[in-house]
Design a protein around this motif. Structure first.
Motif, PDB file in Angstrom:
ATOM      1  N   MET A   1       7.025 -18.067  10.797  1.00  7.90           N
ATOM      2  CA  MET A   1       7.569 -16.752  11.140  1.00  7.90           C
ATOM      3  C   MET A   1       8.730 -16.397  10.217  1.00  7.90           C
ATOM      4  SD  MET A   1       5.732 -15.340  13.267  1.00  7.90           S
ATOM      5  CE  MET A   1       4.344 -16.222  12.623  1.00  7.90           C
ATOM      6  N   LEU A   2       9.522 -17.416   9.846  1.00  7.37           N
ATOM      7  CA  LEU A   2      10.622 -17.154   8.905  1.00  7.37           C
ATOM      8  C   LEU A   2      10.070 -16.612   7.588  1.00  7.37           C
ATOM      9  CD1 LEU A   2      13.132 -20.132   9.278  1.00  7.37           C
ATOM     10  CD2 LEU A   2      13.311 -17.795  10.120  1.00  7.37           C
ATOM     11  N   VAL A   3       8.883 -17.103   7.216  1.00  2.53           N
ATOM     12  CA  VAL A   3       8.263 -16.621   5.982  1.00  2.53           C
ATOM     13  C   VAL A   3       7.600 -15.264   6.213  1.00  2.53           C
ATOM     14  CG1 VAL A   3       6.434 -17.075   4.296  1.00  2.53           C
ATOM     15  CG2 VAL A   3       7.861 -18.952   5.133  1.00  2.53           C
ATOM     16  N   ALA A   4       6.866 -15.161   7.336  1.00  5.26           N
ATOM     17  CA  ALA A   4       5.985 -14.002   7.519  1.00  5.26           C
ATOM     18  C   ALA A   4       6.736 -12.735   7.923  1.00  5.26           C
ATOM     19  CB  ALA A   4       4.916 -14.326   8.558  1.00  5.26           C
ATOM     20  N   VAL A   5       7.786 -12.872   8.759  1.00  5.97           N
ATOM     21  CA  VAL A   5       8.445 -11.661   9.266  1.00  5.97           C
ATOM     22  C   VAL A   5       9.052 -10.827   8.138  1.00  5.97           C
ATOM     23  CG1 VAL A   5      10.346 -10.813  10.683  1.00  5.97           C
ATOM     24  CG2 VAL A   5       8.755 -12.475  11.617  1.00  5.97           C
ATOM     25  N   PRO A   6       9.880 -11.419   7.261  1.00  2.12           N
ATOM     26  CA  PRO A   6      10.412 -10.575   6.181  1.00  2.12           C
ATOM     27  C   PRO A   6       9.326 -10.019   5.257  1.00  2.12           C
ATOM     28  CG  PRO A   6      11.307 -12.826   6.067  1.00  2.12           C
ATOM     29  CD  PRO A   6      10.401 -12.784   7.239  1.00  2.12           C
ATOM     30  N   PHE A   7       8.357 -10.880   4.931  1.00  2.00           N
ATOM     31  CA  PHE A   7       7.280 -10.418   4.050  1.00  2.00           C
ATOM     32  C   PHE A   7       6.527  -9.248   4.671  1.00  2.00           C
ATOM     33  CE2 PHE A   7       7.055 -14.354   1.365  1.00  2.00           C
ATOM     34  CZ  PHE A   7       7.071 -13.688   0.162  1.00  2.00           C
ATOM     35  N   SER A   8       6.113  -9.435   5.924  1.00  2.00           N
ATOM     36  CA  SER A   8       5.229  -8.424   6.513  1.00  2.00           C
ATOM     37  C   SER A   8       5.999  -7.146   6.826  1.00  2.00           C
ATOM     38  CB  SER A   8       4.549  -8.973   7.763  1.00  2.00           C
ATOM     39  OG  SER A   8       5.504  -9.426   8.672  1.00  2.00           O
ATOM     40  N   LEU A   9       7.243  -7.276   7.327  1.00  2.00           N
ATOM     41  CA  LEU A   9       8.013  -6.057   7.593  1.00  2.00           C
ATOM     42  C   LEU A   9       8.310  -5.321   6.293  1.00  2.00           C
ATOM     43  CD1 LEU A   9      10.535  -6.799  10.463  1.00  2.00           C
ATOM     44  CD2 LEU A   9       8.273  -5.788  10.530  1.00  2.00           C
ATOM     45  N   GLY A  10       8.679  -6.082   5.275  1.00  2.00           N
ATOM     46  CA  GLY A  10       8.948  -5.469   3.974  1.00  2.00           C
ATOM     47  C   GLY A  10       7.728  -4.740   3.455  1.00  2.00           C
ATOM     48  N   ALA A  11       6.583  -5.424   3.519  1.00  2.00           N
ATOM     49  CA  ALA A  11       5.355  -4.809   3.024  1.00  2.00           C
ATOM     50  C   ALA A  11       5.014  -3.573   3.840  1.00  2.00           C
ATOM     51  CB  ALA A  11       4.209  -5.815   3.080  1.00  2.00           C
ATOM     52  N   ALA A  12       5.178  -3.672   5.180  1.00  2.00           N
ATOM     53  CA  ALA A  12       4.842  -2.534   6.040  1.00  2.00           C
ATOM     54  C   ALA A  12       5.752  -1.348   5.734  1.00  2.00           C
ATOM     55  CB  ALA A  12       4.964  -2.927   7.507  1.00  2.00           C
ATOM     56  N   ILE A  13       7.046  -1.616   5.544  1.00  2.00           N
ATOM     57  CA  ILE A  13       7.974  -0.519   5.250  1.00  2.00           C
ATOM     58  C   ILE A  13       7.628   0.106   3.897  1.00  2.00           C
ATOM     59  CG2 ILE A  13      10.380   0.031   4.681  1.00  2.00           C
ATOM     60  CD1 ILE A  13      11.199  -1.998   6.807  1.00  2.00           C
ATOM     61  N   TYR A  14       7.316  -0.747   2.920  1.00  2.00           N
ATOM     62  CA  TYR A  14       6.973  -0.185   1.620  1.00  2.00           C
ATOM     63  C   TYR A  14       5.701   0.670   1.704  1.00  2.00           C
ATOM     64  CZ  TYR A  14       5.777   0.534  -3.193  1.00  2.00           C
ATOM     65  OH  TYR A  14       5.439   1.146  -4.361  1.00  2.00           O
ATOM     66  N   ILE A  15       4.668   0.103   2.323  1.00  2.00           N
ATOM     67  CA  ILE A  15       3.403   0.842   2.393  1.00  2.00           C
ATOM     68  C   ILE A  15       3.558   2.106   3.234  1.00  2.00           C
ATOM     69  CG2 ILE A  15       1.005   0.768   3.199  1.00  2.00           C
ATOM     70  CD1 ILE A  15       1.031  -2.226   2.637  1.00  2.00           C
ATOM     71  N   GLY A  16       4.261   1.982   4.361  1.00  2.00           N
ATOM     72  CA  GLY A  16       4.340   3.100   5.290  1.00  2.00           C
ATOM     73  C   GLY A  16       5.320   4.179   4.869  1.00  2.00           C
ATOM     74  N   GLU A  17       6.439   3.792   4.239  1.00  2.00           N
ATOM     75  CA  GLU A  17       7.511   4.762   4.018  1.00  2.00           C
ATOM     76  C   GLU A  17       7.701   5.165   2.562  1.00  2.00           C
ATOM     77  OE1 GLU A  17       9.355   6.059   6.687  1.00  2.00           O
ATOM     78  OE2 GLU A  17       7.799   5.024   7.811  1.00  2.00           O
ATOM     79  N   PHE A  18       7.313   4.301   1.636  1.00  2.00           N
ATOM     80  CA  PHE A  18       7.615   4.595   0.234  1.00  2.00           C
ATOM     81  C   PHE A  18       6.380   4.869  -0.611  1.00  2.00           C
ATOM     82  CE2 PHE A  18      11.451   2.489   1.665  1.00  2.00           C
ATOM     83  CZ  PHE A  18      12.434   3.285   1.113  1.00  2.00           C
ATOM     84  N   ALA A  19       5.364   4.014  -0.466  1.00  2.00           N
ATOM     85  CA  ALA A  19       4.190   4.176  -1.312  1.00  2.00           C
ATOM     86  C   ALA A  19       3.469   5.469  -0.965  1.00  2.00           C
ATOM     87  CB  ALA A  19       3.249   2.989  -1.132  1.00  2.00           C
ATOM     88  N   THR A  20       2.901   6.110  -1.990  1.00  2.00           N
ATOM     89  CA  THR A  20       2.154   7.341  -1.735  1.00  2.00           C
ATOM     90  C   THR A  20       0.808   7.283  -2.449  1.00  2.00           C
ATOM     91  OG1 THR A  20       3.314   8.313  -3.596  1.00  2.00           O
ATOM     92  CG2 THR A  20       4.132   8.897  -1.408  1.00  2.00           C
ATOM     93  N   GLY A  21      -0.068   8.124  -2.020  1.00  2.00           N
ATOM     94  CA  GLY A  21      -1.337   8.338  -2.709  1.00  2.00           C
ATOM     95  C   GLY A  21      -2.143   7.078  -2.944  1.00  2.00           C
ATOM     96  N   LYS A  22      -2.521   6.880  -4.203  1.00  2.00           N
ATOM     97  CA  LYS A  22      -3.445   5.796  -4.520  1.00  2.00           C
ATOM     98  C   LYS A  22      -2.810   4.423  -4.346  1.00  2.00           C
ATOM     99  CE  LYS A  22      -6.777   8.031  -7.506  1.00  2.00           C
ATOM    100  NZ  LYS A  22      -7.030   8.534  -8.859  1.00  2.00           N
ATOM    101  N   THR A  23      -1.530   4.294  -4.697  1.00  2.00           N
ATOM    102  CA  THR A  23      -0.838   3.017  -4.528  1.00  2.00           C
ATOM    103  C   THR A  23      -0.972   2.558  -3.093  1.00  2.00           C
ATOM    104  OG1 THR A  23       0.810   4.107  -5.903  1.00  2.00           O
ATOM    105  CG2 THR A  23       1.303   1.872  -5.138  1.00  2.00           C
ATOM    106  N   ARG A  24      -0.691   3.492  -2.185  1.00  2.00           N
ATOM    107  CA  ARG A  24      -0.706   3.190  -0.769  1.00  2.00           C
ATOM    108  C   ARG A  24      -2.103   2.742  -0.307  1.00  2.00           C
ATOM    109  NH1 ARG A  24       1.977   6.217   3.896  1.00  2.00           N
ATOM    110  NH2 ARG A  24       0.612   5.708   5.612  1.00  2.00           N
TER     111      ARG A  24
END
Lengths: 269, 310
Positions: free
Chosen positions: B100-123
């Motif tokens: 969980m120490l590994v997965a929580v930062p990775f997955s939250l970070g990835a989710a925030i990037y995909i959900g809030e920052f990435a757009t269009g094709k990247t997303r």
């Protein structure tokens, strides 16, 4: 009768025209991914007036507001050309767009009570600006809620969820929140869409008082609301500014364009 | 008169017939009911089965104090078999905790990037990629742990064995991260855009919008994502079996090998005589795992409800 109307119209016009310019918009053109939403709009908004913008759907009213507080930054494909000068400074030359937005309050069509307490809703902007102490926040929250005519209804339940208030209360909460950052320009986008008539009238009274302290741009699809509130009114139609004039003139038939007369009289739109 | 009346009053007798639509509707209702109830029945059935198999052990040889406090799991000892599950419980917990120490930062970070920052094709590309990662079979992850992480850990940290808590935790974390990312991203996406617009209009920076408005609004889904990851950690068998070293041990550092509850069941069940104490003891481990997963889900449910009520 007609004479009296005309003279009062002239009077208002004169009063308005002496006020200094708050927002100077020149040749504003807005497009979304190449599709033009607003074409070559030039107008000015003056200090301490309520500036009404009327027009049917898709006439570019909301796009105009978005350009004013630079919401275009976060809307992919939205492109703004021309100039918008707020207090002598081009809004697109602001390096810190967040500081610009803090001077501009926005009220959206649908009430947005953020999923936090009533208190936190109003305290959000001051907190973002670095005010942390409860002793300093309390008076701000109370003052803003009072100015939005909501204090008496929520003072006993400041801790309950803002999103649980009724639609009309949430809209006044949104106004209180917009006022909490001490803006000197308040943008309202069809604020009464989801609000009952009685609450609408209350908010209108609030706006009339707020006019003493700040400048208000009121976008509305209710022609009569513009008539009641606005000092001057602009009529947008399919992305064009048809005309802008003192509200009293517009509604007494002194129009330059037949389309304005038709819209104001309710013959279309 | 009497001839006019029937014509003017509609014949409700005819209208009120049960037609095909009515029967289809009834049939679908019954089908859905059976489907819903059977899901519950299956779970109860599984619980009854495991309990039945482990029951003989629970009532006779089982010693709660030994089970929970002794690290000696020696079910195959000829003279004095002992059934202490502490080392297995600690093994599972330590691997899951690190995961969980590994997965929580990775997955939250990835989710925030995909959900809030990435757009269009990247997303879109990222979303497909994350879902692809979630589909990697656990034995492949175990293989990576065994053949890549093992020598890497030995070389990097200069330890004799690379199959340990660190290895299994990292592997398990990477395994759990994609599905956690997907759930977390879904919950971020469920936050109305109006919230973001409202906060932006107040002059909030993008980070302020995310931290003060979006994350609090999405916290139910985020809690669910993390607990799902924890559940995955407790339940994962193959990758943990391959990467943890599978030796009974109370770990004192992340470089110690451990053995997990699930891996023990998987490795030993095939070699026991049906109905023997050892066989039943393994089912007792199963009951214990089942209860832990149940508790995790219950907690998740209560947390989510608690948040909703407030």
């Amino acid at each position: 009768m007609v004479e009296a109307d005309r003279s009062s119209a002239a009077e208002t016009d004169e009063v308005v025209s002496t006020a200094p310019v708050k927002v100077d918009v020149r040749n504003l053109t807005i497009s979304y991914s190449g599709k033009t939403a607003l074409r070559d709009v030039t107008l000015d908004i003056r200090q301490n007036e309520i500036f009404g913008i009327i027009g049917p759907a898709n006439s570019g009213k909301t796009s105009f507001l978005r350009a004013l507080n630079r919401m275009d930054l976060f809307i992919p494909g939205m492109k703004v050309d021309g100039s918008i000068v707020l207090d002598g400074r081009e809004v697109r030359k602001w390096r810190n767009v967040y500081a610009l937005r803090r001077r501009i309050g926005v009220v959206f069509p649908l009430p947005v009570g953020l999923p936090m307490s009533v208190y936190d809703n109003v305290a959000l902007a001051p907190r973002l600006a670095g005010i942390k102490k409860r002793a300093r926040l309390d008076p701000i929250v109370e003052r803003c809620l009072q100015r939005a005519a909501l204090w008496d209804e929520v003072k006993d339940r400041l801790d309950s969820l803002g999103s649980l208030l009724s639609g009309g209360q949430q809209q006044r909460l949104t106004i209180a929140r917009a006022l909490s950052q001490e803006p000197d320009l308040l943008l309202l986008d069809e604020f009464s869409i989801a609000v009952d008539p009685v609450t609408t009238m209350r908010i209108e009274e609030v706006l009339k008082e707020l006019k003493q302290e700040l400048t208000i741009v009121l976008v509305t699809n209710l022609v009569q609301q513009a008539r009641r509130l606005a000092d001057r009114t602009a009529f947008f139609l399919t992305g064009e500014l048809v005309e802008v004039a003192a509200t009293s003139a517009l509604f007494s038939g002194e129009v330059n364009d037949e389309r304005t007369r038709a819209y104001v009289e309710g013959r279309f739109g | 008169m009497s001839r006019v009346t029937p014509a003017s009053i509609p014949d409700t007798q005819v209208m009120d017939r049960r037609n095909l639509d009515w029967y289809v509707d009834k049939a679908v209702q019954v089908l859905v009911f059976v489907g819903g109830v059977s899901a519950i029945l299956f779970i109860i059935g599984i619980f009854v089965f495991i309990t039945k198999e482990g029951f003989g052990f629970l009532t006779t040889t089982f010693d709660a104090q030994e089970f929970f406090t002794s690290p000696r799991w020696r079910p195959t000892s000829e003279h004095n078999p002992t059934y202490g599950a502490l080392a297995l419980i600690v093994g599972t917990a330590s691997v899951t905790g690190l995961a969980m120490l590994v997965a929580v930062p990775f997955s939250l970070g990835a989710a925030i990037y995909i959900g809030e920052f990435a757009t269009g094709k990247t997303r879109e590309a990222l979303k497909v990629l994350v879902e692809l990662l979630a589909a990697i079979p656990s034995v492949v992850w175990g293989f990576i742990g065994l053949s890549m992480m093992n020598p890497l850990i030995i070389k990097l940290f200069n330890v004799p064995v690379g199959l340990n808590v660190l290895n299994a935790g990292v592997i398990l974390g990477l395994m759990a991260a994609p599905i956690m990312t997907t759930i977390a991203e879904d919950s971020l996406k469920a936050v109305p855009d109006g919230y973001r617009e409202a906060a932006e209009a107040l002059g909030a920076t993008r980070w302020q919008v995310i931290f003060k408005v979006v994350l609090p609004a999405a916290k139910n889904g985020l809690v669910a994502a993390v607990l799902l990851g924890v559940g995955r950690g407790f339940g994962e068998t193959m990758a943990v079996l391959m990467a943890s070293g599978h030796s009974i041990n109370l770990p004192t550092s992340i470089f110690d090998s451990v053995r997990a509850l699930t891996a023990t069941i998987a490795a030993e069940l095939g070699e026991t005589a049906v109905g023997s104490d050892h066989y039943r003891a393994l089912f007792t481990l199963g009951i214990f795992l089942f209860l832990i997963t149940f508790l995790i889900n219950l907690t998740a449910d209560l947390v989510v409800r608690g948040i909703r009520k407030k």
